[in-house]
Design a protein around this motif. Sequence first.
Motif, PDB file in Angstrom:
ATOM      1  N   VAL A   1       2.621 -14.121  -4.098  1.00 23.17           N
ATOM      2  CA  VAL A   1       1.763 -13.546  -3.391  1.00 23.17           C
ATOM      3  C   VAL A   1       2.000 -13.771  -1.894  1.00 23.17           C
ATOM      4  O   VAL A   1       0.563 -13.949  -1.249  1.00 23.17           O
ATOM      5  CB  VAL A   1       0.316 -13.622  -3.855  1.00 23.17           C
ATOM      6  N   ASN A   2       2.946 -14.128  -1.306  1.00 24.77           N
ATOM      7  CA  ASN A   2       3.188 -14.403   0.319  1.00 24.77           C
ATOM      8  C   ASN A   2       2.581 -13.366   1.045  1.00 24.77           C
ATOM      9  O   ASN A   2       1.964 -13.656   2.102  1.00 24.77           O
ATOM     10  CB  ASN A   2       4.649 -14.665   0.411  1.00 24.77           C
ATOM     11  N   VAL A   3       2.706 -12.096   0.362  1.00 24.31           N
ATOM     12  CA  VAL A   3       2.419 -10.904   1.304  1.00 24.31           C
ATOM     13  C   VAL A   3       0.777 -10.871   1.635  1.00 24.31           C
ATOM     14  O   VAL A   3       0.672 -10.216   2.299  1.00 24.31           O
ATOM     15  CB  VAL A   3       2.793  -9.604   0.529  1.00 24.31           C
ATOM     16  N   THR A   4       0.019 -11.380   0.604  1.00 23.72           N
ATOM     17  CA  THR A   4      -1.359 -11.591   0.719  1.00 23.72           C
ATOM     18  C   THR A   4      -1.823 -12.292   2.153  1.00 23.72           C
ATOM     19  O   THR A   4      -2.771 -11.869   2.841  1.00 23.72           O
ATOM     20  CB  THR A   4      -2.094 -11.981  -0.398  1.00 23.72           C
ATOM     21  N   VAL A   5      -1.270 -13.561   2.170  1.00 23.87           N
ATOM     22  CA  VAL A   5      -1.416 -14.113   3.251  1.00 23.87           C
ATOM     23  C   VAL A   5      -0.875 -13.688   4.475  1.00 23.87           C
ATOM     24  O   VAL A   5      -1.453 -13.869   5.488  1.00 23.87           O
ATOM     25  CB  VAL A   5      -0.834 -15.801   3.138  1.00 23.87           C
ATOM     26  N   ALA A   6       0.355 -13.107   4.450  1.00 21.55           N
ATOM     27  CA  ALA A   6       0.836 -12.277   5.765  1.00 21.55           C
ATOM     28  C   ALA A   6      -0.088 -11.058   5.953  1.00 21.55           C
ATOM     29  O   ALA A   6      -0.303 -11.108   7.396  1.00 21.55           O
ATOM     30  CB  ALA A   6       2.211 -11.577   5.209  1.00 21.55           C
ATOM     31  N   ALA A   7      -0.740 -10.506   5.083  1.00 19.34           N
ATOM     32  CA  ALA A   7      -1.467  -9.199   5.679  1.00 19.34           C
ATOM     33  C   ALA A   7      -2.842 -10.020   6.349  1.00 19.34           C
ATOM     34  O   ALA A   7      -3.504  -9.567   7.085  1.00 19.34           O
ATOM     35  CB  ALA A   7      -1.849  -8.257   4.423  1.00 19.34           C
TER      36      ALA A   7
END
Length: 262
Positions: free
Chosen positions: A191-197
């Motif tokens: 879930v890297n994308v959650t931190v990116a967003a």
Amino acid sequence: MKRLAIVGCGRLGTLVAKCYADGILPEYQLVALYSRSYESAQKLSSYLQQRGIDCPACSNYEELYSHNPDIIAEAASPAAMKEFALDALGSGISIAVLSIGAFADDSFYEQTKHTCIKAGSRVYLCSGATGGFDVLRTVSLMGGATAQFFNEKGPRGLVGTDVYDDSLLTEQKEVFKGTAVEAIAKFPTRVNVTVAASRASVGPENMQVTMQCSPYFVGDTQKVEIRNPQVRAIVDVYSATSEIAGYSLVSTLQNIVSPIVF
């Protein structure tokens, strides 16, 4: 011409190397490869050699740095980012990052910023399997923003995690609800994308994340919704495979050297 190294020679790092071999990154010279598995780096080095490109596999970060890269394309893991990023950035080497989950850690995030300022290096956050960082940043800048993130996976995407059990093969379930900080702690590479967003908007502690598992579902859905008193925006991306993340890294590398930046 910028000197490029790749850290992480799995599927996504290999995709970046193949794009380079296909001439998609002509402003770069690929000078070194590193992976936690030296065999993976050697395999990719051999592939490049068959394509007429001499790019050595390195057995440690110091050997990688000895090839004097200007930029590292990172496609490894948040743990790997924490291992090498500060040393690389402190040496003036910039990093294009896929494992943005490392930046759920506020202390590491602040250390990274200060290191970049001192050394003149930069971190480029790739969009991975999501997008819309521009609108997320803009809506947050306007003030009063809240944001939430929804992720849908199939059972295969959760094998090896502590939320997986055989009931997921037949029942749709909500398997996680919490903040982006809690999400990346529970699913370090998923879930890297959650931190990116969240870093592009309200911050990891304030980004609310829900993960759903659906039987027979293949791929990933990443949907982030942000709103303030004037604006509501939704970025909704479905991807059948992880290739979109690799290509987002290639796109970021193109932007770094482009006279027109998207």
